[in-house]
Design an enzyme around this catalytic site. Structure first.
Site, short mmCIF file in Angstrom:
data_model
loop_
_atom_site.label_atom_id
_atom_site.label_comp_id
_atom_site.label_asym_id
_atom_site.label_seq_id
_atom_site.Cartn_x
_atom_site.Cartn_y
_atom_site.Cartn_z
N LYS A 13 -0.03 -5.62 -10.30
CA LYS A 13 -1.09 -4.69 -10.70
C LYS A 13 -0.53 -3.58 -11.59
CE LYS A 13 -2.51 -3.56 -6.51
NZ LYS A 13 -1.56 -4.36 -5.69
N ARG A 88 -8.30 0.83 -0.80
CA ARG A 88 -7.46 -0.02 0.04
C ARG A 88 -8.15 -0.41 1.35
NH1 ARG A 88 -2.45 0.29 -2.73
NH2 ARG A 88 -0.70 -0.24 -1.42
P1 AMP Z 1 1.47 0.73 -4.05
O1 AMP Z 1 2.45 1.24 -5.05
O2 AMP Z 1 0.04 0.71 -4.55
O3 AMP Z 1 1.88 -0.59 -3.44
O4 AMP Z 1 1.47 1.80 -2.85
C1 AMP Z 1 2.64 2.07 -2.10
C2 AMP Z 1 2.24 2.66 -0.75
O5 AMP Z 1 1.48 3.86 -0.95
C3 AMP Z 1 1.34 1.79 0.11
O6 AMP Z 1 2.07 0.84 0.87
C4 AMP Z 1 0.65 2.82 0.98
O7 AMP Z 1 1.52 3.30 2.01
C5 AMP Z 1 0.45 3.97 0.02
N1 AMP Z 1 -0.86 3.86 -0.68
C6 AMP Z 1 -1.08 3.64 -2.02
N2 AMP Z 1 -2.39 3.62 -2.30
C7 AMP Z 1 -3.03 3.84 -1.12
C8 AMP Z 1 -4.40 3.93 -0.75
N3 AMP Z 1 -5.40 3.76 -1.63
N4 AMP Z 1 -4.68 4.17 0.57
C9 AMP Z 1 -3.71 4.34 1.49
N5 AMP Z 1 -2.40 4.26 1.20
C10 AMP Z 1 -2.05 4.01 -0.10
#
Ligand code: AMP
Length: 215
Positions: A13, A88
């Site tokens: 993504k 999410r």
């Molecule tokens: P990502 O880089 O999108 O994979 O996000 C890394 C981490 O940030 C995730 O594993 C969650 O712990 C937190 N995170 C990111 N976006 C969200 C969201 N919309 N809601 C809750 N936690 C989030």
């Protein structure tokens, strides 16, 4: 174009969102990046978020919604946006509806990057980066010439705290249990959902995305 880019962790993504942002000339809004910025800045919000991120759990909705409300209401998102990593869960999707209603905007599409779990694990748990120059490698797909050393600057490569294999497994479980139901939610809302095979090369996936979104 008001778009949600959807898919499991490691689906690409971030990479695809950045290319789409350039193609449509609109910002990519990644809640993961916003949280990592807060962690790096050492703010109270960052310290709270880090505990959840390192465990592969979702950061509480109230924290995320504050960040999203501020960013979507800002100047740069007025022409459109690509949401990456948000919503999410269904509660976040419902809250996003409220934010968009307030801003008199609506979603044009949800683009889904489909990738099997085994590939997700290889992509994420194999990821290493250089803290000195920012170069990114993958021990399976793009290994450095000398294991553990950056080709560009010789720095020592590190693994992101939430990229360890056991954390990746947990992130996938959380995705299946809490995030995937968001797709059915948008199906019921009548938002167009476009599926793309995220296991192909970066160029192929981008071409599929652009053609799915422009038709
Ligand atoms: P990502 O880089 O999108 O994979 O996000 C890394 C981490 O940030 C995730 O594993 C969650 O712990 C937190 N995170 C990111 N976006 C969200 C969201 N919309 N809601 C809750 N936690 C989030």
């Amino acid at each position: 174009m008001n778009l949600i880019l959807f898919g499991p962790p490691g689906a690409g993504k971030g990479t695809q969102g950045a290319l789409l942002a350039r193609h449509f000339d609109i910002p990519r809004i990644s809640t993961g990046d916003l949280l990592r910025d807060a962690v790096r800045a050492g703010s109270g919000l960052g310290r709270e978020a880090r505990r959840y991120m390192d465990a592969g759990e979702l950061v509480p909705d109230a924290v995320i919604l504050g960040l999203v409300r501020e960013t979507l209401g800002g100047e740069s998102a007025q022409r459109g946006f690509i949401l990456d990593g948000f919503p999410r869960n269904v509660a976040q999707a419902e809250a996003l509806n409220g934010i968009l209603r307030f801003l008199h905007r609506q979603l044009d599409a949800v683009a889904v990057l489909d990738v099997a779990d085994e590939l997700v694990i290889k992509r994420i748990a194999g990821r290493r980066s250089c803290p000195a120059c920012g170069a990114v490698y993958n021990v399976h797909f793009e290994p450095p010439q000398t294991p553990g050393r950056c080709d560009a600057c010789g720095g020592e490569l590190v693994q992101r705290g939430d990229d360890r294999e056991e954390t990746v497994q947990r992130r996938l479980e959380v995705y299946r249990a809490q995030t995937e139901p968001v797709l059915a939610f948008y199906g019921r809302e009548g938002v167009p959902i476009r599926h793309v095979d995220g296991s192909r090369s970066v160029e192929d996936v981008q071409a599929q995305l652009v053609s799915a979104l422009e038709t």
